[in-house]
Design a protein around this motif. Structure first.
Motif, PDB file in Angstrom:
ATOM      1  N   LYS A 170      10.620   1.910  -5.397  1.00  0.00           N
ATOM      2  CA  LYS A 170      11.754   1.612  -4.519  1.00  0.00           C
ATOM      3  C   LYS A 170      11.820   0.129  -4.186  1.00  0.00           C
ATOM      4  N   ASN A 171      10.689  -0.460  -3.796  1.00  0.00           N
ATOM      5  CA  ASN A 171      10.722  -1.853  -3.364  1.00  0.00           C
ATOM      6  C   ASN A 171      10.736  -2.837  -4.525  1.00  0.00           C
ATOM      7  N   SER A 172      10.272  -2.417  -5.695  1.00  0.00           N
ATOM      8  CA  SER A 172      10.449  -3.258  -6.888  1.00  0.00           C
ATOM      9  C   SER A 172      11.931  -3.380  -7.219  1.00  0.00           C
ATOM     10  N   VAL A 173      12.642  -2.261  -7.176  1.00  0.00           N
ATOM     11  CA  VAL A 173      14.088  -2.273  -7.426  1.00  0.00           C
ATOM     12  C   VAL A 173      14.792  -3.106  -6.367  1.00  0.00           C
ATOM     13  N   ARG A 174      14.373  -2.972  -5.115  1.00  0.00           N
ATOM     14  CA  ARG A 174      15.009  -3.724  -4.033  1.00  0.00           C
ATOM     15  C   ARG A 174      14.915  -5.227  -4.279  1.00  0.00           C
ATOM     16  N   VAL A 175      13.714  -5.701  -4.601  1.00  0.00           N
ATOM     17  CA  VAL A 175      13.533  -7.143  -4.817  1.00  0.00           C
ATOM     18  C   VAL A 175      14.274  -7.599  -6.064  1.00  0.00           C
ATOM     19  N   ASN A 176      14.136  -6.866  -7.141  1.00  0.00           N
ATOM     20  CA  ASN A 176      14.810  -7.256  -8.382  1.00  0.00           C
ATOM     21  C   ASN A 176      16.320  -7.324  -8.204  1.00  0.00           C
TER      22      ASN A 176
ATOM     23  N   GLN B  76       5.301  -6.096   4.403  1.00  0.00           N
ATOM     24  CA  GLN B  76       4.904  -7.478   4.138  1.00  0.00           C
ATOM     25  C   GLN B  76       4.818  -7.748   2.634  1.00  0.00           C
ATOM     26  N   GLY B  77       4.319  -6.761   1.886  1.00  0.00           N
ATOM     27  CA  GLY B  77       4.204  -6.947   0.446  1.00  0.00           C
ATOM     28  C   GLY B  77       5.547  -7.150  -0.231  1.00  0.00           C
ATOM     29  N   THR B  78       6.565  -6.446   0.241  1.00  0.00           N
ATOM     30  CA  THR B  78       7.899  -6.588  -0.344  1.00  0.00           C
ATOM     31  C   THR B  78       8.490  -7.956  -0.035  1.00  0.00           C
ATOM     32  N   ALA B  79       8.297  -8.428   1.198  1.00  0.00           N
ATOM     33  CA  ALA B  79       8.783  -9.770   1.556  1.00  0.00           C
ATOM     34  C   ALA B  79       8.068 -10.834   0.737  1.00  0.00           C
ATOM     35  N   ALA B  80       6.762 -10.645   0.510  1.00  0.00           N
ATOM     36  CA  ALA B  80       6.012 -11.598  -0.302  1.00  0.00           C
ATOM     37  C   ALA B  80       6.517 -11.601  -1.744  1.00  0.00           C
ATOM     38  N   ALA B  81       6.814 -10.413  -2.286  1.00  0.00           N
ATOM     39  CA  ALA B  81       7.334 -10.321  -3.655  1.00  0.00           C
ATOM     40  C   ALA B  81       8.674 -11.037  -3.784  1.00  0.00           C
ATOM     41  N   TYR B  82       9.512 -10.885  -2.773  1.00  0.00           N
ATOM     42  CA  TYR B  82      10.812 -11.574  -2.756  1.00  0.00           C
ATOM     43  C   TYR B  82      10.604 -13.083  -2.782  1.00  0.00           C
ATOM     44  N   ASP B  83       9.681 -13.564  -1.960  1.00  0.00           N
ATOM     45  CA  ASP B  83       9.411 -15.000  -1.901  1.00  0.00           C
ATOM     46  C   ASP B  83       8.845 -15.512  -3.219  1.00  0.00           C
ATOM     47  N   LEU B  84       7.910 -14.762  -3.803  1.00  0.00           N
ATOM     48  CA  LEU B  84       7.343 -15.157  -5.094  1.00  0.00           C
ATOM     49  C   LEU B  84       8.422 -15.225  -6.172  1.00  0.00           C
TER      50      LEU B  84
ATOM     51  N   ILE C 134       8.668 -21.921  17.030  1.00  0.00           N
ATOM     52  CA  ILE C 134       9.343 -21.213  15.942  1.00  0.00           C
ATOM     53  C   ILE C 134       9.974 -19.969  16.550  1.00  0.00           C
ATOM     54  N   PHE C 135      11.261 -19.801  16.304  1.00  0.00           N
ATOM     55  CA  PHE C 135      11.959 -18.605  16.777  1.00  0.00           C
ATOM     56  C   PHE C 135      12.755 -18.066  15.605  1.00  0.00           C
ATOM     57  N   ASP C 136      12.393 -16.872  15.153  1.00  0.00           N
ATOM     58  CA  ASP C 136      13.014 -16.317  13.954  1.00  0.00           C
ATOM     59  C   ASP C 136      13.538 -14.917  14.237  1.00  0.00           C
ATOM     60  N   LEU C 137      14.699 -14.609  13.670  1.00  0.00           N
ATOM     61  CA  LEU C 137      15.332 -13.305  13.853  1.00  0.00           C
ATOM     62  C   LEU C 137      15.352 -12.526  12.550  1.00  0.00           C
ATOM     63  N   GLN C 138      15.448 -11.219  12.653  1.00  0.00           N
ATOM     64  CA  GLN C 138      15.607 -10.385  11.476  1.00  0.00           C
ATOM     65  C   GLN C 138      16.809 -10.880  10.669  1.00  0.00           C
ATOM     66  N   ASP C 139      16.615 -10.993   9.351  1.00  0.00           N
ATOM     67  CA  ASP C 139      17.641 -11.528   8.470  1.00  0.00           C
ATOM     68  C   ASP C 139      18.625 -10.423   8.087  1.00  0.00           C
ATOM     69  N   GLN C 140      19.856 -10.549   8.534  1.00  0.00           N
ATOM     70  CA  GLN C 140      20.852  -9.509   8.261  1.00  0.00           C
ATOM     71  C   GLN C 140      21.252  -9.464   6.787  1.00  0.00           C
ATOM     72  N   LYS C 141      21.124 -10.583   6.094  1.00  0.00           N
ATOM     73  CA  LYS C 141      21.530 -10.631   4.688  1.00  0.00           C
ATOM     74  C   LYS C 141      20.547  -9.885   3.792  1.00  0.00           C
ATOM     75  N   THR C 142      19.247 -10.140   3.970  1.00  0.00           N
ATOM     76  CA  THR C 142      18.234  -9.513   3.121  1.00  0.00           C
ATOM     77  C   THR C 142      17.662  -8.235   3.730  1.00  0.00           C
ATOM     78  N   GLY C 143      17.795  -8.100   5.046  1.00  0.00           N
ATOM     79  CA  GLY C 143      17.205  -6.964   5.737  1.00  0.00           C
ATOM     80  C   GLY C 143      15.756  -7.172   6.137  1.00  0.00           C
ATOM     81  N   PHE C 144      15.182  -8.312   5.745  1.00  0.00           N
ATOM     82  CA  PHE C 144      13.785  -8.565   6.099  1.00  0.00           C
ATOM     83  C   PHE C 144      13.658  -8.871   7.588  1.00  0.00           C
ATOM     84  N   THR C 145      12.674  -8.226   8.220  1.00  0.00           N
ATOM     85  CA  THR C 145      12.425  -8.482   9.631  1.00  0.00           C
ATOM     86  C   THR C 145      11.811  -9.868   9.802  1.00  0.00           C
ATOM     87  N   ALA C 146      11.825 -10.342  11.041  1.00  0.00           N
ATOM     88  CA  ALA C 146      11.169 -11.621  11.331  1.00  0.00           C
ATOM     89  C   ALA C 146       9.684 -11.529  11.019  1.00  0.00           C
TER      90      ALA C 146
END
Length: 386
Positions: free
Chosen positions: A42-48, A13-21, A321-333
């Motif tokens: 690892k996840n800082s590099v992923r978001v950046n 969740q923290g990585t998804a929040a960082a991406y959104d921020l 609301i119906f949301d699926l895992q995002d194949q582009k970013t890899g973020f789960t619903a």
């Protein structure tokens, strides 16, 4: 805005929040803090890499060490706590000391109330703290309060949510999408509801009902704790009924109830070959590891039903609301609906859209605004007004 954000818990969740921020929060920087420095790196590099900027910077931090946490929070405008629910009040106390605004993912109403009791100290420090800024509790309550903001009168609000595998496998037909401690708390602790105008604590894994989801077919829903958070207390005297249930594939509730009924979630130690063992801790390890082995893309379902009046006529509105895992970013619903919602509230504080003190989630921001922000992030929301 050029604000400095900090995240505790550089996991899902923290990585998804960082991406959104990074995309929507106009950050000067984002401090990604975790006890495991490698995970933060690892996840800082992923978001950046995904956003093409270097906003995220990794930090090793022990969130339960006040001195180290105070050092981590230097010059931070808004902190996002994405750690297990029981840690949030301990972190909130330090955030107030350092005059740092804060949101957390919540998950347990009693723990949330502990944070809210610090409101006088937060007001004196001139900061804002908002617990329960996740999915359930969190976004589901935005759905409920949308009815209150847009209908003339509301008598009943029923909320439902489920995060599930796209390709379920028996016997549980379930995918672990957050920490196992939170899952057991949802299934074991009492649920807070507003029923016939009165606050009631009701048992979990009860009140089983069928629910039809267009994309999934016949599902089941049952009581779990934490989803309503403080909303029943807020709405007492305003609406008659306010309740939340979890959605699962048929048969899941019955199977999980076996563990509850036979004491597998008890915190009372039992002796096994000379060792004192808490059944719940054993279940966390054995079942948590077992559920974590099932890897599959996820989906998230949220439904809200509001019954009342609009323009002088009886009305029943529904939001899906119906949301699926995002194949582009890899973020789960789960990550999208939880992490993005948390970030929306953090950005709201940064923009000065909230008051000061420890604020209840459901009144901190307008729910119509929050849902519109989610739509900007590609989350589909279907409104049915009848």
């Amino acid at each position: 805005m050029n604000k400095t954000y900090a995240i505790l818990g550089a996991g899902m969740q923290g990585t998804a929040a960082a991406y959104d921020l990074s995309l929507f929060g106009s950050p000067a920087r984002i401090k990604m803090g975790d006890y495991d420095l490698k995970q933060a790196e690892k996840n800082s590099v992923r978001v950046n890499t995904m956003v093409g900027s270097a906003f995220c910077e990794p930090h090793q931090v022990d969130a339960l060490d006040p001195a180290k946490l105070r050092e981590f929070l230097k010059d931070v405008d808004v902190l996002l706590s994405c750690l297990p629910y029981w840690m949030h009040p301990k972190i909130a106390k330090v955030a107030i000391e350092t005059k740092t605004n804060m949101v957390d993912l919540g998950g347990n109403t009693e723990v949330t109330l502990e944070t809210l009791r610090m409101t006088d100290e937060a007001e004196k420090a001139g900061v804002t703290l908002i617990p329960d800024t996740g999915l359930a509790p969190g976004l589901v309550n935005n759905v409920g309060f949308y009815f209150l903001e847009n209908m003339d009168e509301v008598e009943t609000i029923r909320l439902y949510c489920g995060v599930l595998p796209q390709h379920p496998k028996p016997p549980f037909n379930y995918k672990l999408t957050f920490n196992v401690e939170g899952l057991v708390a949802e299934y074991e602790d009492s649920a807070v509801t507003l029923t016939d105008g009165e606050i009631r604590l009701v048992p979990t894994l009860e009140e089983l009902e069928d629910i039809d989801i267009q994309q999934l077919g016949k599902m089941e829903a049952f009581t779990t704790s934490g989803g309503t958070s403080t909303a029943p207390y807020t709405l007492k005297g305003q609406v008659k009924n306010y309740a939340y249930k979890t959605i699962r594939f048929p048969g899941h509730c019955e199977r999980m109830k076996i563990f509850k009924d036979f004491g597998f979630w008890s915190l009372e130690p039992v002796e096994i070959e000379g060792c004192q063992v808490k059944p719940r801790m054993l279940w966390h390890k054995v079942m948590g590891d077992g559920l974590a082995k099932f890897v599959d893309d996820d989906l998230a379902v949220v439904r809200g039903v509001g019954i009342g009046k609009k323009d002088g006529k009886s009305a029943q509105w529904q939001i899906d609301i119906f949301d699926l895992q995002d194949q582009k970013t890899g973020f789960t619903a789960m990550e999208r609906l939880t992490g993005f919602t948390c970030a929306i509230y953090a950005i709201g504080i940064a923009k000065g859209l909230t008051g000061k003190g420890c604020l209840k989630y459901e009144t901190a921001l307008k729910s119509t605004y929050v849902l519109s922000e989610l739509e900007k992030r590609g989350v589909g929301i279907l409104y049915k007004k009848g």
